[in-house]
Structure formats: C-alpha cells, structure tokens
Write a protein that holds these residues in place. Sequence first.
Motif, PDB file in Angstrom:
ATOM      1  N   ILE A 245      -5.425   7.654  -5.422  1.00  0.00           N
ATOM      2  CA  ILE A 245      -5.599   6.601  -4.426  1.00  0.00           C
ATOM      3  C   ILE A 245      -7.009   6.725  -3.852  1.00  0.00           C
ATOM      4  O   ILE A 245      -7.448   7.827  -3.473  1.00  0.00           O
ATOM      5  CB  ILE A 245      -4.578   6.717  -3.277  1.00  0.00           C
ATOM      6  CG1 ILE A 245      -3.159   6.441  -3.780  1.00  0.00           C
ATOM      7  CG2 ILE A 245      -4.938   5.761  -2.142  1.00  0.00           C
ATOM      8  CD1 ILE A 245      -2.868   5.010  -4.138  1.00  0.00           C
TER       9      ILE A 245
ATOM     10  N   ILE B 152      -0.943   8.060   3.857  1.00  0.00           N
ATOM     11  CA  ILE B 152      -1.207   8.132   2.418  1.00  0.00           C
ATOM     12  C   ILE B 152      -1.157   9.580   1.943  1.00  0.00           C
ATOM     13  O   ILE B 152      -0.616   9.881   0.868  1.00  0.00           O
ATOM     14  CB  ILE B 152      -2.561   7.477   2.095  1.00  0.00           C
ATOM     15  CG1 ILE B 152      -2.463   5.959   2.263  1.00  0.00           C
ATOM     16  CG2 ILE B 152      -3.029   7.825   0.676  1.00  0.00           C
ATOM     17  CD1 ILE B 152      -3.796   5.237   2.165  1.00  0.00           C
TER      18      ILE B 152
ATOM     19  N   LEU C 138     -10.588   9.429   0.736  1.00  0.00           N
ATOM     20  CA  LEU C 138     -10.251   8.766   1.990  1.00  0.00           C
ATOM     21  C   LEU C 138     -11.493   8.603   2.852  1.00  0.00           C
ATOM     22  O   LEU C 138     -12.135   9.598   3.211  1.00  0.00           O
ATOM     23  CB  LEU C 138      -9.205   9.588   2.751  1.00  0.00           C
ATOM     24  CG  LEU C 138      -7.903   9.911   2.014  1.00  0.00           C
ATOM     25  CD1 LEU C 138      -7.054  10.859   2.837  1.00  0.00           C
ATOM     26  CD2 LEU C 138      -7.140   8.632   1.699  1.00  0.00           C
TER      27      LEU C 138
ATOM     28  N   SER D 230       0.854   4.218  -2.802  1.00  0.00           N
ATOM     29  CA  SER D 230       0.560   5.593  -2.402  1.00  0.00           C
ATOM     30  C   SER D 230       1.635   6.570  -2.863  1.00  0.00           C
ATOM     31  O   SER D 230       1.347   7.732  -3.156  1.00  0.00           O
ATOM     32  CB  SER D 230       0.419   5.673  -0.877  1.00  0.00           C
ATOM     33  OG  SER D 230      -0.608   4.816  -0.427  1.00  0.00           O
TER      34      SER D 230
ATOM     35  N   THR E  99      -3.408   5.465   8.905  1.00  0.00           N
ATOM     36  CA  THR E  99      -2.936   5.065   7.576  1.00  0.00           C
ATOM     37  C   THR E  99      -3.321   6.107   6.538  1.00  0.00           C
ATOM     38  O   THR E  99      -2.546   6.402   5.615  1.00  0.00           O
ATOM     39  CB  THR E  99      -3.506   3.690   7.198  1.00  0.00           C
ATOM     40  OG1 THR E  99      -3.129   2.734   8.196  1.00  0.00           O
ATOM     41  CG2 THR E  99      -2.987   3.239   5.851  1.00  0.00           C
TER      42      THR E  99
ATOM     43  N   GLY F 160       0.814  -1.210   0.000  1.00  0.00           N
ATOM     44  CA  GLY F 160       0.000   0.000   0.000  1.00  0.00           C
ATOM     45  C   GLY F 160       0.845   1.255   0.000  1.00  0.00           C
ATOM     46  O   GLY F 160       0.518   2.243  -0.673  1.00  0.00           O
ATOM     47  N   ALA F 161       1.952   1.234   0.737  1.00  0.00           N
ATOM     48  CA  ALA F 161       2.842   2.402   0.770  1.00  0.00           C
ATOM     49  C   ALA F 161       3.451   2.664  -0.606  1.00  0.00           C
ATOM     50  O   ALA F 161       3.564   3.817  -1.037  1.00  0.00           O
ATOM     51  CB  ALA F 161       3.936   2.186   1.811  1.00  0.00           C
TER      52      ALA F 161
ATOM     53  N   LEU G 248      -6.939  12.070  -4.033  1.00  0.00           N
ATOM     54  CA  LEU G 248      -7.222  11.142  -2.938  1.00  0.00           C
ATOM     55  C   LEU G 248      -8.698  11.119  -2.602  1.00  0.00           C
ATOM     56  O   LEU G 248      -9.364  12.164  -2.600  1.00  0.00           O
ATOM     57  CB  LEU G 248      -6.442  11.545  -1.675  1.00  0.00           C
ATOM     58  CG  LEU G 248      -4.918  11.573  -1.732  1.00  0.00           C
ATOM     59  CD1 LEU G 248      -4.358  12.054  -0.395  1.00  0.00           C
ATOM     60  CD2 LEU G 248      -4.355  10.204  -2.081  1.00  0.00           C
TER      61      LEU G 248
ATOM     62  N   SER H  51       1.396  10.845  -0.893  1.00  0.00           N
ATOM     63  CA  SER H  51       0.831  11.321  -2.164  1.00  0.00           C
ATOM     64  C   SER H  51       1.458  12.621  -2.646  1.00  0.00           C
ATOM     65  O   SER H  51       1.247  13.036  -3.784  1.00  0.00           O
ATOM     66  CB  SER H  51      -0.683  11.521  -2.025  1.00  0.00           C
ATOM     67  OG  SER H  51      -0.980  12.660  -1.226  1.00  0.00           O
TER      68      SER H  51
ATOM     69  N   LYS I   9      -1.105  13.360  -5.883  1.00  0.00           N
ATOM     70  CA  LYS I   9      -2.186  12.464  -6.290  1.00  0.00           C
ATOM     71  C   LYS I   9      -3.545  12.975  -5.839  1.00  0.00           C
ATOM     72  O   LYS I   9      -3.681  13.610  -4.794  1.00  0.00           O
ATOM     73  CB  LYS I   9      -1.989  11.082  -5.665  1.00  0.00           C
ATOM     74  CG  LYS I   9      -0.864  10.266  -6.227  1.00  0.00           C
ATOM     75  CD  LYS I   9      -0.785   8.944  -5.485  1.00  0.00           C
ATOM     76  CE  LYS I   9       0.327   8.090  -6.049  1.00  0.00           C
ATOM     77  NZ  LYS I   9       1.648   8.721  -5.856  1.00  0.00           N
TER      78      LYS I   9
ATOM     79  N   PHE J  12      -9.071   4.977  -0.739  1.00  0.00           N
ATOM     80  CA  PHE J  12      -8.685   4.200   0.438  1.00  0.00           C
ATOM     81  C   PHE J  12      -9.795   4.202   1.467  1.00  0.00           C
ATOM     82  O   PHE J  12     -10.423   5.235   1.727  1.00  0.00           O
ATOM     83  CB  PHE J  12      -7.415   4.795   1.058  1.00  0.00           C
ATOM     84  CG  PHE J  12      -7.062   4.265   2.428  1.00  0.00           C
ATOM     85  CD1 PHE J  12      -6.468   3.023   2.563  1.00  0.00           C
ATOM     86  CD2 PHE J  12      -7.315   5.007   3.563  1.00  0.00           C
ATOM     87  CE1 PHE J  12      -6.142   2.530   3.829  1.00  0.00           C
ATOM     88  CE2 PHE J  12      -6.992   4.534   4.824  1.00  0.00           C
ATOM     89  CZ  PHE J  12      -6.397   3.281   4.953  1.00  0.00           C
TER      90      PHE J  12
END
Length: 501
Positions: free
Chosen positions: A243, A255, A268, A235, A251, A231-232, A266, A259, A264, A245
């Motif tokens: 991403i 991310i 979340l 990301s 976590t 996952g890292a 995101l 990012s 990126k 998530f």
Amino acid sequence: METRVTDQSAPFASPQFINPDTPRLLLIDGQWRPSASGKTFSTSDPSTGRIVASIAEGSERDVDMAVAAARRAFEGAWRKFKPFERQRLLLRLADLVDEHFEELATIETIDMGAPITRTRGGRQRVVGLIRFYAGLATAIHGETIENSIAGEVFSYTLKEPVGVVGAIVPWNSPIGLGIWKIAPALATGCTVVLKPAEQASLSLLRLGELICEAGFPDGVFNVVTGFGNVGAALSAHPDVNKITFTGSTETGQAIIRASAGNVKRLSLELGGKSPDIVFADADIEAAALGAANAVFVNSGQMCIAGSRLYVEHGIYDEFVARVAEYGANMRVGAPLDPDTQMGPLVSGEQLDRVTGYMAAGVREGARAVTGGARLHGAAWSQGFFVPPTVFAGVKDSMSIAREEIFGPVISAMPFTDIDDVIHRANDTAFGLGSGVWTRDVGKAHRVSAAIQSGTVWVNCYLPLDPAVPFGGYKMSGYGRESGIHHVDEFLNVKSVFLKTA
C-alpha cells in the motif's frame, strides 16, 4: 479582503468529461464498468455547491475484482514486458498527459476548488514525474557481491517488483499525488489498484482513460472509486502486496493495523504541523511572502504547510503585520477565474473543521490579525470559503499550534534563542516539512541539521523536484517518494548463492 466573482463557466468551459448525467465508471481489467452494487455518489464544485458528476460507488466486491485483474496482469502479460517497453509506455503516457493537461487541470479545479493558476501551473511537475520514473525503468539492477564463504560460491542480488500495489490518494492534489504513486509502481513492473478520494476523483478517472490510451495491458492499472470502505478493503486484502498512501495520520495508523494480515509493504506520507523559522537577519520581504505562501497556497490544504511560524522577537510585530497584510490582500473567489489567488475549501466537512479551529484559537486567547472566521456575503454564500488567517499571541500549547488544521491558518509565535526555537520546532508528533529564513549560512546549516523533519527549505518554501527524496519523520510517516531510491519502495531484493565448482 479583495474578491473576484466570475461565472464558473467562463473563461473556461467545463470539459466534456464532466457531465452529471453520465456516471463515471470503475476501471477494472481494462473495462469501464458500473459498481457491483450499481450504486453511485455525487461530487460537487466546492465553490458553488453545484453537483458536477455522478461516480460509481465501489465496494469490497469491486476491490476483489480489481485486485484479481491486477494479479492476472502481474503474473501474465505485464511480467513479460522488458524495462525498455515499460519505459516506452510511460513516455507515451507523459506525452498524453502533457497534451491533455489543460483539461486535467480544469477538471481538478472544478472538482476540488484549487485556483486554475495553481492546477495549470503543475504541468512541469506532473509530466516531469512521469518522465523521471520512465528513465528509472531501465536503471533497475542488482549487485554482484564478493562473499567470504569457503569454496567457489558466487553471490548476486536481483530486484523484482513486489506485485500488486494499492495506491490511496487524497483530495488536495489528486493528479500530482496520484502520479507520484502510479508512475514508480508501473516503472518497476508492479500493477496498481488506485483508490481516489471521494471528494475529488474526476481528474484521476480521466488519467485512467489516458493510461488505457497509452497502451498499458488490461489489468495493469485499475481504479475503484468510493468511500473509506474501499481503502480499508485494499489495505486488508490478502492479495495486495503493498500500500502506498498519502493522507491523515489516523488513516495511516488504520492502514498499518489492516496490513498485518499479510504483512504488506507500506509507504505512508501522513500529517504535518511544520515549523517555519524566521531570523532577524533574513530578507524580510522575501521571508514574509514565503511564509504566507507556505500556508495560503491551496487554501492551506497541504500536509507540508508551514503553519507554525516562529519569528525572532526583534522583528516579530513588523513581520507578522506583513504576512497578515499579504493575506488580507489576496483575491479569494471563483477558482476558474485566473485572477483568483485562493479558492474554497474542498467540502462542508472541511469548512467545519477549519472554522472550528479558528474559533478555538480565539477561545484560547490568540488574536486574529486578519481573517479568523468564515467568509459571509453573496460572493461566498454557496461555497466553502474562509479567508487567509494569521493568529498572533499564540502559545505552543494551543490547539491551533499543535494540531493539523489543513486550512489557511498561520499561528505566529516569537522566539529569542536559537536553541529554544529548535526545541520548540521539534516539540511535535510530526516531522514532514520545515523552513528556515536567514542570511547566515552557518546558522542555516545548524538549524537544518537539528530540525527533525524529512525536508528543510532554506530561504524558500514548498519547492519539490522529482530527483530529490521526500517523506516524513515521526508520525508523518515512513518511506520516501521521489529520488532514485523511490523505486526501491516497489521492489523486493532477492539474494542468489551459486556454487560454481
């Protein structure tokens, strides 16, 4: 506490997909392959501790290969698919998931411990999500905009897929949460690299087989199983455009930091500590059942669990006793038994977390009306079982009232004033879900407007629908899933100015 213990192999046989002697592989560029390192890891049935499968342990190198495959597909064959063709493939996938749903549900129950009645009961939601996003695939469009520029300049917008999407899914509802991320990404024309939770990867690996069978081009959908390093790597990867998530706030924060390299996009959906508010004028029987199910469903392993139960002072003792009685009478046991109402926690790590909070509640002065410690005895000796637990005498400052436990633990607290309970309900870093129980429509509207959370359930708890947006406030994350705007999370908006004369 009432319990049923059954042979895990009956009445449902383990699906052929689950075989500890046949490692489950990574899906990269349409091919099932071992990890680059050749490493595997084991996954076990949380109700018995029995190892049920061996799974390829992906690494950063595997992520690189999967992202490269997704990029080739995005810029190649997949980019040429028209909306109708993407819709057709998604509808084919929906039919396949519907056809194989009993198998998917059984795999998920064996892998993460949710009662079979719960996993099988998710058919309408899971299949409905795919069909909902399939419908939206042909409804993506830009706008023509009348501008104020001097001269003949025509302006319009285009909506284009963001590109390669990294989807990171938790263990508490793999198929439902996985589809929630995969289907809208595919509907918009993105490609996907999926990282399932290491505790429960099997049902999503089986879904990968069905996606291949549906006819999606190679590289459009990829699965890299493994641990947090996978996952890292997703990301931080410079060629991943977005991403999406679901998981812990900690976590999610990692991310966000990862990012930054290529800024990126995101989405979340993070933790929660949701308030569930019961007024004295509520339907007490319905509210007690609803308040119990708001936490005890899925062994409390839900970010939207209504774990902070606020009850108006005049009915507090009676109401808490009813909720506790409901919990005490739940059948806790083998998740494949159709009579089981609550199964185990997903892992020994989760067991230690939940029992640690139970012990902290007692130390801090709360009283366990029911439950409050790990279940012991032959029926539960091999699994990660705790009972439904209700704490009374809880103060807002206690750790069990402030921190996300992710287990079947209710912290019950009295209130006397509507403004006070609104303030207390909002006195949290989270803002994902909330509940209100009252017969007074005006009161329901007032509290719903004042609560700082992405969803408010009134005289019910937990209903979700593909057409209705879902997401969090504050540290519960940002972005919305479901609803017609969910696809916008996977689209870029391009403005075009065209001089016509």
